[in-house]
Design a protein around this motif. Structure first.
Motif, PDB file in Angstrom:
ATOM      1  N   HIS A  18       0.813  -1.217   0.000  1.00 37.86           N
ATOM      2  CA  HIS A  18       0.000   0.000   0.000  1.00 37.86           C
ATOM      3  C   HIS A  18       0.849   1.271   0.000  1.00 37.86           C
ATOM      4  CE1 HIS A  18      -3.088  -2.849   0.656  1.00 37.86           C
ATOM      5  NE2 HIS A  18      -3.060  -2.873   1.973  1.00 37.86           N
ATOM      6  N   ALA A  19       1.951   1.271   0.748  1.00 40.52           N
ATOM      7  CA  ALA A  19       2.818   2.450   0.771  1.00 40.52           C
ATOM      8  C   ALA A  19       3.465   2.668  -0.594  1.00 40.52           C
ATOM      9  CB  ALA A  19       3.879   2.313   1.857  1.00 40.52           C
ATOM     10  N   GLU A  20       3.856   1.593  -1.239  1.00 42.96           N
ATOM     11  CA  GLU A  20       4.443   1.709  -2.577  1.00 42.96           C
ATOM     12  C   GLU A  20       3.408   2.176  -3.591  1.00 42.96           C
ATOM     13  OE1 GLU A  20       7.909  -1.735  -2.211  1.00 42.96           O
ATOM     14  OE2 GLU A  20       5.832  -2.311  -2.650  1.00 42.96           O
ATOM     15  N   ALA A  21       2.146   1.809  -3.377  1.00 43.25           N
ATOM     16  CA  ALA A  21       1.077   2.316  -4.244  1.00 43.25           C
ATOM     17  C   ALA A  21       0.958   3.834  -4.117  1.00 43.25           C
ATOM     18  CB  ALA A  21      -0.248   1.653  -3.892  1.00 43.25           C
ATOM     19  N   GLY A  22       1.042   4.336  -2.885  1.00 39.54           N
ATOM     20  CA  GLY A  22       1.020   5.770  -2.680  1.00 39.54           C
ATOM     21  C   GLY A  22       2.218   6.452  -3.313  1.00 39.54           C
ATOM     22  N   LYS A  23       3.374   5.828  -3.188  1.00 42.34           N
ATOM     23  CA  LYS A  23       4.595   6.381  -3.780  1.00 42.34           C
ATOM     24  C   LYS A  23       4.477   6.420  -5.295  1.00 42.34           C
ATOM     25  CE  LYS A  23       8.758   8.000  -3.229  1.00 42.34           C
ATOM     26  NZ  LYS A  23       8.967   9.295  -2.521  1.00 42.34           N
ATOM     27  N   ASP A  24       3.901   5.376  -5.886  1.00 43.06           N
ATOM     28  CA  ASP A  24       3.663   5.357  -7.324  1.00 43.06           C
ATOM     29  C   ASP A  24       2.745   6.516  -7.710  1.00 43.06           C
ATOM     30  OD1 ASP A  24       3.824   4.060  -9.967  1.00 43.06           O
ATOM     31  OD2 ASP A  24       1.726   3.490  -9.643  1.00 43.06           O
ATOM     32  N   GLY A  25       1.726   6.763  -6.902  1.00 48.65           N
ATOM     33  CA  GLY A  25       0.778   7.831  -7.182  1.00 48.65           C
ATOM     34  C   GLY A  25       1.388   9.216  -7.165  1.00 48.65           C
TER      35      GLY A  25
ATOM     36  N   LEU B 105       3.619   5.862   5.377  1.00 51.85           N
ATOM     37  CA  LEU B 105       2.662   6.660   4.620  1.00 51.85           C
ATOM     38  C   LEU B 105       2.806   8.150   4.910  1.00 51.85           C
ATOM     39  CD1 LEU B 105      -0.431   4.327   5.017  1.00 51.85           C
ATOM     40  CD2 LEU B 105       0.787   4.805   2.884  1.00 51.85           C
ATOM     41  N   ALA B 106       3.250   8.497   6.101  1.00 49.11           N
ATOM     42  CA  ALA B 106       3.408   9.903   6.470  1.00 49.11           C
ATOM     43  C   ALA B 106       4.454  10.610   5.610  1.00 49.11           C
ATOM     44  CB  ALA B 106       3.787  10.015   7.945  1.00 49.11           C
ATOM     45  N   LYS B 107       5.355   9.839   5.005  1.00 53.10           N
ATOM     46  CA  LYS B 107       6.414  10.417   4.173  1.00 53.10           C
ATOM     47  C   LYS B 107       6.011  10.511   2.700  1.00 53.10           C
ATOM     48  CE  LYS B 107       9.751   8.208   7.275  1.00 53.10           C
ATOM     49  NZ  LYS B 107      10.796   7.147   7.395  1.00 53.10           N
ATOM     50  N   ILE B 108       4.788  10.104   2.390  1.00 50.35           N
ATOM     51  CA  ILE B 108       4.321  10.053   1.002  1.00 50.35           C
ATOM     52  C   ILE B 108       3.220  11.091   0.817  1.00 50.35           C
ATOM     53  CG2 ILE B 108       3.188   8.579  -0.728  1.00 50.35           C
ATOM     54  CD1 ILE B 108       4.493   6.183   0.767  1.00 50.35           C
ATOM     55  N   SER B 109       3.300  11.869  -0.256  1.00 51.46           N
ATOM     56  CA  SER B 109       2.351  12.974  -0.436  1.00 51.46           C
ATOM     57  C   SER B 109       0.979  12.515  -0.920  1.00 51.46           C
ATOM     58  CB  SER B 109       2.923  13.995  -1.426  1.00 51.46           C
ATOM     59  OG  SER B 109       3.156  13.405  -2.692  1.00 51.46           O
ATOM     60  N   THR B 110       0.885  11.355  -1.547  1.00 50.42           N
ATOM     61  CA  THR B 110      -0.404  10.849  -1.999  1.00 50.42           C
ATOM     62  C   THR B 110      -1.069  10.065  -0.867  1.00 50.42           C
ATOM     63  OG1 THR B 110       0.186  10.719  -4.343  1.00 50.42           O
ATOM     64  CG2 THR B 110      -1.572   9.249  -3.586  1.00 50.42           C
ATOM     65  N   PRO B 111      -2.234  10.499  -0.384  1.00 47.07           N
ATOM     66  CA  PRO B 111      -2.919   9.775   0.689  1.00 47.07           C
ATOM     67  C   PRO B 111      -3.435   8.422   0.195  1.00 47.07           C
ATOM     68  CG  PRO B 111      -3.766  12.015   0.454  1.00 47.07           C
ATOM     69  CD  PRO B 111      -2.948  11.728  -0.756  1.00 47.07           C
ATOM     70  N   VAL B 112      -3.394   7.445   1.077  1.00 44.07           N
ATOM     71  CA  VAL B 112      -3.893   6.111   0.759  1.00 44.07           C
ATOM     72  C   VAL B 112      -5.026   5.785   1.733  1.00 44.07           C
ATOM     73  CG1 VAL B 112      -3.303   3.673   0.440  1.00 44.07           C
ATOM     74  CG2 VAL B 112      -1.592   5.446  -0.033  1.00 44.07           C
ATOM     75  N   PHE B 113      -6.134   5.301   1.198  1.00 44.31           N
ATOM     76  CA  PHE B 113      -7.335   5.023   1.973  1.00 44.31           C
ATOM     77  C   PHE B 113      -7.712   3.551   1.850  1.00 44.31           C
ATOM     78  CE2 PHE B 113      -7.509   9.380   0.387  1.00 44.31           C
ATOM     79  CZ  PHE B 113      -7.690  10.103   1.568  1.00 44.31           C
ATOM     80  N   GLY B 114      -8.478   3.074   2.825  1.00 46.28           N
ATOM     81  CA  GLY B 114      -8.881   1.673   2.825  1.00 46.28           C
ATOM     82  C   GLY B 114     -10.366   1.497   3.000  1.00 46.28           C
TER      83      GLY B 114
END
Length: 296
Positions: A32-39, A67-76
């Motif tokens: 999930h964190a890598e998905a946010g990073k991709d985004g 996730l706090a280090k990634i600018s794209t928020p990820v939701f579940g």
């Protein structure tokens, strides 16, 4: 993949409502964190991560430092298959009250899915044995079971999105009619021409209840799973209208494209076929942002 400044600018702020990142019993290319990073490559405003097997909100809470280090928020959110107890209001309440944004009605446990994919044919092999059984939303008289209404009350309470999962179209129609009666404003039909089998007339009927119709880049990407002609997607958009359409990835699985690469390829194909930029942003950015409640 090469990404031109023009397409990156056009897709800036897009939202993916259908990302299958991990952890998961099925092999995943990214977590999930890598998905946010991709985004981040498209300045995505949000990624909604989905599991057929469990509540992804708890995954995200455990990844909060990353996730706090990634600018794209990820939701579940939570999918109401047998693995979480089926139509289980208590599980839904926990997911939504801890930050969940979506409730997917049965997918793998839906009768329609089981008919289309007996014994999991057409899906990856899980890394562990995952017991599964059918989940129905009806009583013997054809009425919805009481738990469905309890779930819809929780969805309304939180402002979350509800989807018809992989159920047959008449069950989805009944669900969305009940959701509208409850005051739910965020409804989504996933991939009408995959498993669901919803034709244009049925999609228009569901739009009448306030639903959006979702299509997946993973099916139209030349490097994806189905390699469908993007002209078919453009035809769907023109017939149903960009104001009622959402495009998501349905990606994250092992040996499949990264969601952002797929977004770029399919968006470029739609532009080349003549879709105007305003409509493109509506289906990739504005509509999914509404469904996630990002502007509330």
């Amino acid at each position: 993949m090469t990404q031109t400044p023009a397409i990156v600018k056009l897709l800036n702020g897009c939202v993916d409502l259908h990302c299958h990142s991990g952890p998961n019993p099925f092999p995943r290319r990214i977590d999930h964190a890598e998905a946010g990073k991709d985004g981040e490559r498209l300045g995505m405003r949000g990624v909604l991560v989905k599991s057929h097997h469990h509540n992804t909100v708890m995954d995200l809470l455990s990844m909060s430092d990353r996730l706090a280090k990634i600018s794209t928020p990820v939701f579940g959110g939570i999918t109401l298959n047998s693995m979480v107890g089926g139509i289980n209001p208590q599980a839904v309440a926990m997911s939504l009250r801890m930050g969940g944004k979506a409730v997917w009605f049965p997918t793998f446990s839906a009768g329609r899915h089981i008919e289309c994919h007996p014994e999991g044919v057409g899906f990856p092999t899980a890394t562990v044995e995952v017991p599964s059984s059918r989940v129905d939303i009806h009583q013997e008289d054809g009425e919805l079971i009481p738990e469905v209404y309890e779930v819809l009350d929780l969805v309304k309470e939180s402002g979350a999105m509800v989807t018809g999962g992989h159920m047959e179209t008449e069950s989805i129609t009944q669900l969305f009619a009940a959701a509208k009666d409850k005051g739910v404003t965020r409804m989504l039909l996933n991939h009408p021409d995959y498993v669901i089998g919803a034709d244009e007339a049925k999609c228009r009927e569901l739009v009448g209840y306030g639903a959006f119709i979702e299509h997946e880049t993973g099916f139209y990407d030349p490097e994806g799973t189905k390699k469908w002609d993007p002209k078919v997607l453009l035809d769907w958009i023109e017939r149903i209208g960009p104001e009622h359409t959402v495009v998501a990835s349905d990606l994250g699985q092992k040996d499949r494209p990264l969601p952002v690469d797929s977004y770029i390829r399919v968006a470029t194909a739609l532009l080349d076929l003549g879709l105007d930029e305003r409509s493109l942003r509506q289906i990739f950015c504005d509509n999914p942002a509404f469904l996630l409640g990002l502007d509330d």
